[in-house]
Write an enzyme that holds these catalytic residues in place. Sequence first.
Site, PDB file in Angstrom:
ATOM      1  N   GLU A  12       0.820  -1.210   0.083  1.00  0.00           N
ATOM      2  CA  GLU A  12       0.036  -0.027   0.033  1.00  0.00           C
ATOM      3  C   GLU A  12       0.920   1.315   0.051  1.00  0.00           C
ATOM      4  OE1 GLU A  12      -3.677  -1.784   2.740  1.00  0.00           O
ATOM      5  OE2 GLU A  12      -2.191  -0.833   3.693  1.00  0.00           O
ATOM      6  N   ASP A 217     -12.282  -6.346   0.013  1.00  0.00           N
ATOM      7  CA  ASP A 217     -12.897  -7.805  -0.030  1.00  0.00           C
ATOM      8  C   ASP A 217     -14.253  -7.282   0.813  1.00  0.00           C
ATOM      9  OD1 ASP A 217     -10.635  -7.711   2.388  1.00  0.00           O
ATOM     10  OD2 ASP A 217     -12.659  -8.146   3.162  1.00  0.00           O
TER      11      ASP A 217
HETATM   12  N1  ADE Z   1      -8.793  -5.386   6.048  1.00  0.00           N
HETATM   13  C1  ADE Z   1      -8.983  -5.828   4.819  1.00  0.00           C
HETATM   14  N2  ADE Z   1     -10.103  -6.570   4.754  1.00  0.00           N
HETATM   15  C2  ADE Z   1     -10.143  -6.724   6.129  1.00  0.00           C
HETATM   16  C3  ADE Z   1     -10.985  -7.871   6.733  1.00  0.00           C
HETATM   17  N3  ADE Z   1     -11.830  -8.506   6.075  1.00  0.00           N
HETATM   18  N4  ADE Z   1     -10.833  -7.734   8.061  1.00  0.00           N
HETATM   19  C4  ADE Z   1     -10.280  -7.020   8.732  1.00  0.00           C
HETATM   20  N5  ADE Z   1      -9.402  -5.947   8.187  1.00  0.00           N
HETATM   21  C5  ADE Z   1      -9.452  -5.939   6.882  1.00  0.00           C
END
Ligand code: ADE
Length: 250
Positions: A12, A217
């Site tokens: 990132e 996600d």
């Molecule tokens: N950062 C990106 N995706 C995440 C997730 N599913 N849970 C916690 N932190 C995250």
Amino acid sequence: MTTAILSALPEEQSGLLHALQQGQRHAHGGRVFWQGRLHGQPVVLALSGIGKVAAATTATALIERFGVARMVFTGVAGGLGADVQVGDVVVARDYLQHDMDASPLFARWELPGYGRARLACDESLTALLFVAASADVLGVTVDFDSVLRLPPQPRVHQGLLVSGDRFVATAQESEALRRSLQAAGHEVLAVEMEGAAVAQVCQDYGVPFAAMRTISDRADDSAHVDFPRFVQQVASRYADQVLGGFLRRL
Ligand code: ADE
């Protein structure tokens, strides 16, 4: 007025580091800090590490050691809000620690000693980040959407983000988290693992803080596949675009 730019993962941060001018490397407290100039602004770049404690110590070092005047977090998050999709951007209006529970001594999620569960981000920095995200994010997905099926029109949301020391990776857990927060009046957009800790440190020191996260996600059963793919292929493009726009507008 030096701006700290925090990222959770090297992927990132890579684009920002690449663009840094007059970069000087400092090792301190088990972290590496890069001081220099970005888009004409004095900055310090740092990796927060993963999780709330790592993020809090990094934020503290940025304030105590480097005297930064403001702090901005850029990274990825899991989407929890119904219309928050992979490829969208969320700008934090405020933060809550979803794994804070000192009940029955304090209300669920309340931060003991603060009298509340939610800590607000700085209004004017947040407004600037929102403008930069809205203006600069559209060009980002073009090269990638065939691979990741990103939306042709990513949306920029603003609202509540939550952090905790858990990678949320089942639909059952993310739904339970969203519903329990909603039942207490906390309409949540996204979940990640660091922002609320940085918000708390910044609140303690009176340092303005803002955060933007790209949705990697949906914090569901495919989160463990979507997350690394997104981080490797897309995350730094968003950070470069939005932070570039943000720094130019400061
Ligand atoms: N950062 C990106 N995706 C995440 C997730 N599913 N849970 C916690 N932190 C995250």
